[in-house]
Design an enzyme around this catalytic site. Sequence first.
Site, short mmCIF file in Angstrom:
data_model
loop_
_atom_site.label_atom_id
_atom_site.label_comp_id
_atom_site.label_asym_id
_atom_site.label_seq_id
_atom_site.Cartn_x
_atom_site.Cartn_y
_atom_site.Cartn_z
N TYR A 83 0.75 -1.14 -0.09
CA TYR A 83 -0.04 0.05 -0.08
C TYR A 83 0.77 1.52 -0.06
CZ TYR A 83 -0.30 -0.18 5.33
OH TYR A 83 -0.34 -0.33 6.75
N GLU A 84 0.12 2.42 -0.23
CA GLU A 84 0.90 3.78 -0.49
C GLU A 84 1.72 3.72 -1.68
OE1 GLU A 84 -0.90 5.92 1.00
OE2 GLU A 84 -1.51 4.72 2.81
#
Lengths: 597, 597
Positions: free
Chosen positions: B441-442
């Site tokens: 994620y990110e």
Amino acid sequence: MPATYHAPVPDTRFVLKHVVGLPSLAGLPAFREASAEMVAAILDEGAKFVEGVVAPLNQPGDLQGCTHHDDGSVATPDGYREAYQAYVEGGWGTLAQSTEQGGQGLPHVLAAVFQEYMSSACMAFAMFPGLAQGAVAAIDAFGTDEQKKTYLPHMISGQWAGTMNLTEPQCGTDLGLIQSRAEPEKDGSWKLTGNKIFISGGEHDLTENIIHLVLAKTPGAPDTARGISLFIVPKFLPKADGTPGKRNALSCGSIEHKMGIHGNPTCVMNYDGATAFLLGKEMEGLKAMFVMMNAARLGVGCQGLSQAEVAMQNAAAYARERLQGRALSGPKNPDGPADPLLVHPDVRRMLLDGRAFTEGGRALYLWVALQVDLAAAAATAAEREAADDLLSLLTPVIKAWCTEEGYRQATNAQQVFGGHGYITEWGMEQFVRDARITMIYEGANGIQALDLVGRKLARHGGRALRTFLALVGETVAAGQADERLQPLAEALAGARKELEGATMWLMENAMAAPDNGAAGSMAYLRLLAIVAVGHCWLRMAAAALADDSGDFNAEFLEAKFLTARHFFEQQGPMAAAHAARVKAGAATMMAFPDSAF
Amino acid sequence: MPATYHAPVPDTRFVLKHVVGLPSLAGLPAFREASAEMVAAILDEGAKFVEGVVAPLNQPGDLQGCTHHDDGSVATPDGYREAYQAYVEGGWGTLAQSTEQGGQGLPHVLAAVFQEYMSSACMAFAMFPGLAQGAVAAIDAFGTDEQKKTYLPHMISGQWAGTMNLTEPQCGTDLGLIQSRAEPEKDGSWKLTGNKIFISGGEHDLTENIIHLVLAKTPGAPDTARGISLFIVPKFLPKADGTPGKRNALSCGSIEHKMGIHGNPTCVMNYDGATAFLLGKEMEGLKAMFVMMNAARLGVGCQGLSQAEVAMQNAAAYARERLQGRALSGPKNPDGPADPLLVHPDVRRMLLDGRAFTEGGRALYLWVALQVDLAAAAATAAEREAADDLLSLLTPVIKAWCTEEGYRQATNAQQVFGGHGYITEWGMEQFVRDARITMIYEGANGIQALDLVGRKLARHGGRALRTFLALVGETVAAGQADERLQPLAEALAGARKELEGATMWLMENAMAAPDNGAAGSMAYLRLLAIVAVGHCWLRMAAAALADDSGDFNAEFLEAKFLTARHFFEQQGPMAAAHAARVKAGAATMMAFPDSAF
């Protein structure tokens, strides 16, 4: 969007033809039954069976898991019983067993092929018959005629299951700490008492009987690994007519909650004066255990491979279909909202890293499985000895490297899915969780590295490694003579040289100070793995350039050659790094103050 | 035997003193509040808080998970509400926020320390306040005065939560594909409609309001990432008196079943004409989003680090206590049934690999966090520019390398436990499952590598890398002058040279053919990471030899120096391997036939 699996039959055919060299083995008695038609039938029917019957169990079985009831019984997930029955009826467990014992008498290497397919389709399910095979091997090697007659036909058919009971709460790797005890009875049997943990398939509802092979100590045996004995402890004592009789004094106390392989119960087993039968000689349990373990270790390496294979298949499919971003070199799908993931070099890198492992690992795994056949049945004593040497040397490599890379590549396959890879529904995270156990059980990978450096290298004065290096040298020389293969051959030559250098360093530095060998043992194993898989890759690259038989289409052969090149580009440079780690020795690690850890 | 956590306060103190150089920064206004007493209090009280209040949530929260109710509400695991309340009351979210907005005005680097402790104690819990910080940064940077006044005090105190809404089912990395739409209203607000997925903490029961920052397109905006705008979409529309008012037209449709971080709900969010407020300018959402993302990316790198830290702490404790086998050099615990695992070199190797990462990663992470402070508040424009350059260059390295290594080291820590590592009860497998998301994620790690090679290297004509290489060069030169440091300095010099060579190769080969840059981007990032962490290690090794202040005991300093040596022995040889991979380029990967994948 659940994950799917397709058995990689064309790739298996390529490996059997060009690495295993199946056609050239037809003259050996052990391969008598392995006609081209038979091999094709096993691959195709095996694929059909695992895809249709086994693969659908994988995700639901993970979600449902096994259930331990108060009466000690354990229920497997829905569908397992029916699939197991189909497995038994299809005779899939009997492929490589001898015809005298009801088997089909095919080479071990073909059973190894099917084992990979089974495990990719559903690893937790495949463990049930997989474990029985180690028990069968031990009874076959050390059992009395009566024991063989009583157990083997039922176990080979799959009617009865088999387990290995080694671990106790205080005792994993160090079998000298075993506390389970066996006392002799007047009738020649024994009464066995103790607690075992982490027993895969220790109790379940798939078979009418379960044959436990249990390590325990006999009265007066020393408290070392040399004091242990191996016992046959059936769940139901077989009657004279071969059917299961009286329930034995053993039970499953509980099953573990664990990271993965939820479809296979990991059991706490309690033996309360259970009737047991000595297998082999008293205090020679370790030897018998290694017969089980060595078979199991190749099987575990196969499991690592199998999870990477199925995970990477799904990652490749996702990368073809998922539209996201544009190629750096300009749109490749201009009419769509975005290009498929496949246009991005870093996605291709992950997929090709995966293929370089699964195809190279498969080649090495099947080539080592072939050594099982050749060690037993090659034409000359020298060939049998060489096969046994290679099998012995490379078993820890298959176990540790194929599981470590299997986990890593399953993780990479999950990565290709982005956020979806983390979501249960897509099935990718299960492959990672299931793959994770393979680095641990049947001897944690660090133990494999110690086995390699501490035992296998030194055996017969280093004969196995010499045999191996000579083989690699021949393949290198052949590759250097072909312009198209030359860069690959040079990379393998470089890795081989690093292996020689690291081996020399160990000879000079680890004899007197064994910590130096242990400290670099994992790096040494990884280095040997690169050379061993690289050896397979160079042979496959050569075959991909030369095969004009029409057995494989041009794209398949081109892809094979490019994957070989990718392997050497990406893994070749690691050889020097691993060698440097070996040569760093133990000084820093051992100087670190204990209390600072 | 559940896992435990102790905040590594002495090690943090060492890094703050010798890598961050906290004492020497006292003259800067931004560090005015960071007196030695204040820093000691934050470390000690922070440790006490996370150990006593947060860490006990970790395993139970994983087992219980979050619950989505039919009315769209989401319940967090038992204990989360109380712990969150204690977090707010303790003012732990306000450390580095400006005093004008109700914060404590401390340097960012101290908030980064606490963030690590929180995340090690319970990553799923720490995500709630962690996510709010990205939203706060974006509102702070782009909000109107009224928006700042309305949202920031509540969000900084932790009374209100914040989220980031980027992803949609068809759109992860490629934000040009966003379909959520915002239509202008007469009163200056907007009506936002769309579906977002993978929204961490999108709905929960910890706060009285949740402020969603949502990416959407406005009428007439182009279908590219440059067309998107960022909106503030509160769950409850704030009333004039600052309390939550009318419920907005948004809801959580479901939460995902996923591999880990079970204590934090991953939400499907539905916006049905929700009242939204433009943040910053129309079609400049990408810029605002990167403000959120850059803060979040350092935070995610920290999460990777945090899971390796807690996992390795437990592995070291287990290795000290678990008796298994004997040392190769003779028994070390002759009166016991076996020696502790710690005597085995390969176990030490795993533990020291772990420390080399956690301590080196911590140093790099805090040094980069320091650049946040210096970019805003260093004394001269040149220093501020250099800090901003380093922050920009190293953010993708922190994100990708600390998460990749964090996952790898958490896996190694699990390995030390053998079979017990796979069992839920021991807590080790949770660290691996939780760590796994951080690579995704990110911005998945592959995206970080592209960001590094495609954007960060080229920015300002390569100024950031030149600044970095010059700094490393100074540290190397200082090390080469000290006999005890020389081998370490040579290893760093070698890695630095490989980095220069790989960079040169990219300049010559990737400008005209960007695929060449992308193909080797991950290898390049790993190479840069080795140099960056190695730079911290050489500085720490020098400090460990020189520090006679009595601030740290002799064993701590000896262990620090030996861990530095271990880092260079084990990671140094990887530099050449990564450089070779960069230089392999894209030819093989791109030649591979699409349809063969």
